[in-house]
Design an enzyme around this catalytic site. Structure first.
Site, short mmCIF file in Angstrom:
data_model
loop_
_atom_site.label_atom_id
_atom_site.label_comp_id
_atom_site.label_asym_id
_atom_site.label_seq_id
_atom_site.Cartn_x
_atom_site.Cartn_y
_atom_site.Cartn_z
N GLU A 40 -18.96 1.44 61.78
CA GLU A 40 -19.45 0.15 61.31
C GLU A 40 -19.75 -0.71 62.54
OE1 GLU A 40 -17.72 -3.28 58.26
OE2 GLU A 40 -16.34 -2.18 59.55
N LYS A 111 -22.74 -3.77 52.46
CA LYS A 111 -21.31 -3.83 52.15
C LYS A 111 -21.03 -4.76 50.98
CE LYS A 111 -16.92 -4.45 54.67
NZ LYS A 111 -16.35 -4.87 55.96
N CYS A 151 -15.60 0.59 55.71
CA CYS A 151 -14.40 -0.13 56.12
C CYS A 151 -13.57 -0.66 54.95
CB CYS A 151 -14.78 -1.24 57.09
SG CYS A 151 -13.43 -1.76 58.18
#
Length: 266
Positions: A40, A111, A151
């Site tokens: 990321e 995300k 993440c």
């Protein structure tokens, strides 16, 4: 299929980050990998003021993605990596994961779960993806279907189940997992849990200490560690097979025995 998780720390020079990404992508390709997962924020680091992050963010046809596409095409690999994507008329940006290959940009995932926890507030700087089910990204790669998250998504098992419902047999998890009390333990535990509960392979590529936890890894559908890095930069490679996937899913048929489905929250 041979896969790789790449670990390195991005810095404030975008050109250096592109060069480092491609150098490590090349190292992975030289080892015979077909799928390479980078961290990321590989394009640019998180820990910059909002105006700077907004200036550094790029379009999906910008220098970072274009360089990845060129390298992936040359090396004959599929690459998955994290970047910051411009949002029109906003100082906030998308935390986006892109997948690229010989065909160019194969897909992108913005995300969904922003890290507003443990003293951090990503939503000050980031705009989440749309919560409508269409944001989810799955990619057929060889004999596998790769579901893409990033993440903090690790703390939300329902997104992994939603990807499995779209056919995912392997997860790609670019991450910059912030260091702190219990964070390394959480990282390892949740990576392993997401693989085990979905009987799927998992490739997690992180940024290293001191800011982040490192320990990028590849897990099999029973949560067995196939490859792992420690605190430094590097490439972790492993072989994943459809035979192993099939035997685990036959022996542990949790996906067909489940009694609930996952739907987007309004």
């Amino acid at each position: 299929m041979k896969v790789a998780a790449v670990q390195f720390a991005s810095g404030p020079d975008p050109e250096e980050n592109r060069t480092r990404s491609i150098d490590l992508l090349r190292s992975a390709a030289d080892a015979g990998t077909e799928l390479v997962v980078l961290p990321e924020a590989a394009m640019y680091p998180f820990d910059r003021p909002r105006p700077e992050l907004a200036r550094a963010a790029e379009a999906l046809d910008g220098p970072f993605v274009s360089a990845l596409v060129k390298a992936a095409d040359e090396l004959g690999v599929t690459a998955i990596a994290g970047m910051f994507e411009k949002v029109p008329d906003s100082q906030r940006v998308h935390n986006t994961v892109v997948a690229v290959g010989a065909g160019g940009l194969l897909g992108r995932y913005r995300k969904l779960h922003l890290y507003d926890a443990l003293g951090k507030k990503e939503s000050d700087d980031l705009v989440p993806g749309e919560i409508d089910g269409r944001e989810l990204l799955v990619l057929p790669i060889g004999e596998f279907v790769v579901g893409v998250v990033t993440c903090y998504d690790l703390r939300f098992p329902e997104i992994f189940r939603a990807l499995v419902d779209k056919g995912a047999t392997c997860f790609a998890v670019p991450a910059a997992w912030v260091a702190g009390p219990f964070k390394h333990e959480h990282w390892i535990t949740m990576c392993r849990a997401r693989a085990i509960e979905n009987t799927a392979y998992l490739i997690a590529a992180a940024q290293p200490p001191p800011k982040y936890c490192g320990h990028s890894l590849v897990l099999d559908p029973m949560g067995v560690e196939l490859a792992c890095l420690g605190d430094g930069d590097g490439v972790a490679t492993a072989e994943i097979t459809s035979d192993r996937l099939g035997s685990v899913r036959e022996a542990l048929p949790v996906l067909v025995q489940r009694r609930y489905e996952v739907h987007p929250k309004s």
